[in-house]
Enzyme design. Sequence first.
Site, PDB file in Angstrom:
ATOM      1  N   ARG A   1      -1.949 -12.316 -24.991  1.00  0.00           N
ATOM      2  CA  ARG A   1      -1.122 -13.466 -25.356  1.00  0.00           C
ATOM      3  C   ARG A   1      -1.696 -14.717 -24.718  1.00  0.00           C
ATOM      4  O   ARG A   1      -2.038 -14.705 -23.529  1.00  0.00           O
ATOM      5  CB  ARG A   1       0.303 -13.235 -24.860  1.00  0.00           C
ATOM      6  CG  ARG A   1       1.185 -14.432 -25.079  1.00  0.00           C
ATOM      7  CD  ARG A   1       2.598 -14.109 -24.757  1.00  0.00           C
ATOM      8  NE  ARG A   1       2.857 -14.102 -23.324  1.00  0.00           N
ATOM      9  CZ  ARG A   1       4.030 -13.743 -22.817  1.00  0.00           C
ATOM     10  NH1 ARG A   1       5.014 -13.343 -23.596  1.00  0.00           N
ATOM     11  NH2 ARG A   1       4.218 -13.774 -21.515  1.00  0.00           N
TER      12      ARG A   1
ATOM     13  N   HIS B   1       0.817  -1.207   0.000  1.00  0.00           N
ATOM     14  CA  HIS B   1       0.000   0.000   0.000  1.00  0.00           C
ATOM     15  C   HIS B   1       0.855   1.263   0.000  1.00  0.00           C
ATOM     16  O   HIS B   1       0.610   2.212  -0.743  1.00  0.00           O
ATOM     17  CB  HIS B   1      -0.842   0.010   1.292  1.00  0.00           C
ATOM     18  CG  HIS B   1      -2.285  -0.106   1.008  1.00  0.00           C
ATOM     19  ND1 HIS B   1      -3.139  -0.800   1.818  1.00  0.00           N
ATOM     20  CD2 HIS B   1      -3.035   0.378   0.001  1.00  0.00           C
ATOM     21  CE1 HIS B   1      -4.351  -0.730   1.331  1.00  0.00           C
ATOM     22  NE2 HIS B   1      -4.313  -0.027   0.221  1.00  0.00           N
TER      23      HIS B   1
ATOM     24  N   ARG C   1      18.266 -16.326 -19.831  1.00  0.00           N
ATOM     25  CA  ARG C   1      17.919 -15.009 -19.294  1.00  0.00           C
ATOM     26  C   ARG C   1      17.845 -14.983 -17.779  1.00  0.00           C
ATOM     27  O   ARG C   1      17.790 -13.922 -17.163  1.00  0.00           O
ATOM     28  CB  ARG C   1      16.604 -14.491 -19.914  1.00  0.00           C
ATOM     29  CG  ARG C   1      15.380 -15.298 -19.551  1.00  0.00           C
ATOM     30  CD  ARG C   1      14.192 -14.961 -20.460  1.00  0.00           C
ATOM     31  NE  ARG C   1      13.231 -14.053 -19.847  1.00  0.00           N
ATOM     32  CZ  ARG C   1      12.036 -13.781 -20.350  1.00  0.00           C
ATOM     33  NH1 ARG C   1      11.657 -14.328 -21.496  1.00  0.00           N
ATOM     34  NH2 ARG C   1      11.221 -12.972 -19.745  1.00  0.00           N
TER      35      ARG C   1
ATOM     36  N   ARG D   1      -0.004 -10.406 -20.435  1.00  0.00           N
ATOM     37  CA  ARG D   1       0.586 -11.722 -20.145  1.00  0.00           C
ATOM     38  C   ARG D   1      -0.461 -12.548 -19.394  1.00  0.00           C
ATOM     39  O   ARG D   1      -0.557 -12.477 -18.176  1.00  0.00           O
ATOM     40  CB  ARG D   1       1.833 -11.573 -19.283  1.00  0.00           C
ATOM     41  CG  ARG D   1       3.036 -10.992 -19.998  1.00  0.00           C
ATOM     42  CD  ARG D   1       4.243 -10.937 -19.057  1.00  0.00           C
ATOM     43  NE  ARG D   1       5.498 -10.777 -19.737  1.00  0.00           N
ATOM     44  CZ  ARG D   1       6.128  -9.610 -19.920  1.00  0.00           C
ATOM     45  NH1 ARG D   1       5.592  -8.507 -19.458  1.00  0.00           N
ATOM     46  NH2 ARG D   1       7.281  -9.558 -20.547  1.00  0.00           N
TER      47      ARG D   1
ATOM     48  N   GLU E   1       9.856 -14.656 -31.061  1.00  0.00           N
ATOM     49  CA  GLU E   1      10.844 -14.728 -29.980  1.00  0.00           C
ATOM     50  C   GLU E   1      11.786 -15.903 -30.150  1.00  0.00           C
ATOM     51  O   GLU E   1      12.628 -16.170 -29.306  1.00  0.00           O
ATOM     52  CB  GLU E   1      10.167 -14.717 -28.596  1.00  0.00           C
ATOM     53  CG  GLU E   1       8.986 -15.621 -28.463  1.00  0.00           C
ATOM     54  CD  GLU E   1       8.166 -15.387 -27.195  1.00  0.00           C
ATOM     55  OE1 GLU E   1       8.629 -14.712 -26.269  1.00  0.00           O
ATOM     56  OE2 GLU E   1       7.042 -15.917 -27.138  1.00  0.00           O
TER      57      GLU E   1
ATOM     58  N   ASN F   1      12.982 -10.365 -25.005  1.00  0.00           N
ATOM     59  CA  ASN F   1      13.559 -11.029 -23.821  1.00  0.00           C
ATOM     60  C   ASN F   1      13.955 -12.453 -24.180  1.00  0.00           C
ATOM     61  O   ASN F   1      15.030 -12.938 -23.819  1.00  0.00           O
ATOM     62  CB  ASN F   1      12.560 -11.051 -22.663  1.00  0.00           C
ATOM     63  CG  ASN F   1      11.974  -9.681 -22.382  1.00  0.00           C
ATOM     64  OD1 ASN F   1      12.556  -8.678 -22.770  1.00  0.00           O
ATOM     65  ND2 ASN F   1      10.823  -9.637 -21.734  1.00  0.00           N
ATOM     66  N   ASP F   2      13.069 -13.113 -24.905  1.00  0.00           N
ATOM     67  CA  ASP F   2      13.389 -14.476 -25.328  1.00  0.00           C
ATOM     68  C   ASP F   2      14.211 -14.498 -26.616  1.00  0.00           C
ATOM     69  O   ASP F   2      15.123 -15.298 -26.751  1.00  0.00           O
ATOM     70  CB  ASP F   2      12.101 -15.290 -25.517  1.00  0.00           C
ATOM     71  CG  ASP F   2      11.597 -15.831 -24.188  1.00  0.00           C
ATOM     72  OD1 ASP F   2      12.431 -16.310 -23.390  1.00  0.00           O
ATOM     73  OD2 ASP F   2      10.380 -15.762 -23.934  1.00  0.00           O
TER      74      ASP F   2
ATOM     75  N   CYS G   1       7.147  -6.227 -27.799  1.00  0.00           N
ATOM     76  CA  CYS G   1       6.655  -6.129 -26.429  1.00  0.00           C
ATOM     77  C   CYS G   1       7.693  -6.607 -25.423  1.00  0.00           C
ATOM     78  O   CYS G   1       7.418  -6.702 -24.242  1.00  0.00           O
ATOM     79  CB  CYS G   1       5.345  -6.893 -26.267  1.00  0.00           C
ATOM     80  SG  CYS G   1       5.497  -8.628 -26.681  1.00  0.00           S
TER      81      CYS G   1
HETATM   82  C1  PEP Z   1       9.616 -11.647 -24.372  1.00  0.00           C
HETATM   83  O1  PEP Z   1      10.059 -12.780 -24.420  1.00  0.00           O
HETATM   84  O2  PEP Z   1      10.244 -10.638 -24.757  1.00  0.00           O
HETATM   85  C2  PEP Z   1       8.279 -11.396 -23.816  1.00  0.00           C
HETATM   86  C3  PEP Z   1       7.681 -10.229 -23.939  1.00  0.00           C
HETATM   87  O3  PEP Z   1       7.700 -12.396 -23.137  1.00  0.00           O
HETATM   88  P1  PEP Z   1       8.088 -12.857 -21.651  1.00  0.00           P
HETATM   89  O4  PEP Z   1       9.045 -11.839 -21.098  1.00  0.00           O
HETATM   90  O5  PEP Z   1       6.812 -12.930 -20.925  1.00  0.00           O
HETATM   91  O6  PEP Z   1       8.732 -14.179 -21.918  1.00  0.00           O
HETATM   92 MG    MG Z   2       8.803 -14.511 -24.047  1.00  0.00          MG
END
Ligand code: PEP
Ligand code: MG
Length: 572
Positions: A332, A190, A465, A296, A431, A454-455, A502
């Site tokens: 997604r 909070h 990662r 997500r 990805e 990210n992936d 994203c």
């Molecule tokens: C990604 O892989 O960049 C992504 C947006 O998905 P997540 O981070 O949920 O794997």
């Molecule tokens: Mg991903």
Amino acid sequence: MSMKLKGIGASNGIAVAKVYVLDEQPIVIPQENTTDVEKELANVSASIEKAKTDLVNLQKIALEKLGEEKAAIFEAHASILEDPAMSEEFTALIKEQNYNGAKAIDEVATKYIEMFGAMDDDYFRERAADVKDVTERLMRYVLGLPVADLATINEEVIIVAEDLTPSQTAQLNPLFVKGFACNIGGRTSHAAIMARSLEIPAVLGLKTIVHSVKENDILAMDGLTGEVEINPANKDEWTKKAEKFKQEQAELEKFKTLPTVTKDGFDKFILEGNIGSPKDVAAVLENGGEGVGLFRSEFLYMDNDHFPTEDEQFEAYKKVVSDMNGKVTIIRTLDIGGDKKLSYFEFPEEMNPFLGYRAIRFTLDRKDIFRDQIRALLRASAFGPIGIMFPMIATVDEFKAAKQFTLDCKVELEKEGVKVGADLEIGMMVEIPAAAVNAENFAKHADFFSVGTNDLIQYSMAADRMSEHVTYLYQPYNPSILRLLKLTIDGAHKHGKWAGMCGEMAGEPEAVPLLMGLGLDAYSMSATSIPQARSIMSKLTLEETQTLAAKALECETSDEVLALVNDLMKNK
Ligand code: PEP
Ligand code: MG
């Protein structure tokens, strides 16, 4: 002596100021029984009145400073004080068992706090904090202990405390309270939420700060990184950082409401927010998000003790879509497996779960689970524009199978007389490098792409990662990644489709100029990064970003690319 600590950055901002240690006398509950029940009852009811007066005042302060929604917390607190069930319970303990007032309140409060605290639902867990906050105030009055009056602070300070209750946080006057640093708490407590609405920097979860500072020490803190320095070795550097942050924030404020336009008037890029739950929509809208580029959905599954039913999911998606009020929402489908597990489902043991049975591989295999989600999404599409996006697509066949399954579910729903939206788009995450390289073929079938960097980066660089040993390989600016992005974006455009991103890269200030130059259409990021991305876009012409991207694609290393970006941005 200077000393550095690291906690959780809970509210962005930099502050340097004198420490104000909030050292409330602890509440010690006397154990002896009362000898005068009437006097005890009178003390308790007078204390309730005092606490109520406080709450009315706090509600007024909160209404002025924080708005209606936050002020409602104090209404809720007052209703706890007025709750007949609770007061009957402690009155009974005083009357029938001769408990002293504080002990009676403590016993009843503890019961409610434990009961709410044990519930799965966030709402009820927050109620536990509310009961604690109110009953502690009440017990202080019953025991004749001082109640901290933070509203009277009239010099610039950073408050250091074990924890701050919502009522204490609401009293903070941002004119004087430059920040606060607490031993406990996290981003969703909070106090953190209040700090963000008051725009006071906060670092929580510091564990030992209260005992590491003395009155009159100087504290420097960074509410983004969670770094805190007591009696900083280089105070001037911190002060400069704070000034710079303030100027940047003031400058960025206006970009929350301005349209997204480049310096030369191109207005087709769109900036969106990433969310994990319907509650996150507010921040996206507040920061000027033009849509949700990634919901997500796995959080609906992870914060649960069973696979959410079609109806449960429908309600969540419908809420987001309705709250977005005509702006697009890309949802997604379940991306479970890898590092994301479910308490109620056992995934097979694998040597490399990130390369294993996850995301679309799992849902195509478990059509029963997939079906509930797809039907819920299709039903929600009747309430506003949505995109359904499949994660971890590696082959065209996978995409076609997932899309066909979705279309079959749509036919099924229509046969049942259920309405499905006309604006539905069906797209995919890019990805996996195989998908980026083959983007041109995917674009014949998909309505859009959204790059999950990210992936994509972890798979391209073969660098887990989650591993802190190989973080140096997370290189969004490596020319190999830029080339994969170019293939993806060009592949989409060749077939008249749009390409978004994203992954975290989309919101990085250094990435925006490059992505503009590569022709990326949609940029989805954490909500608070949106104004900054919009500001960067407003300073650049398309042509200069295209020249930048062309040069970057010819570089050999990530550092060379970053040097090009910095060179372009230094005079902007
Ligand atoms: C990604 O892989 O960049 C992504 C947006 O998905 P997540 O981070 O949920 O794997
Ligand atoms: Mg991903």
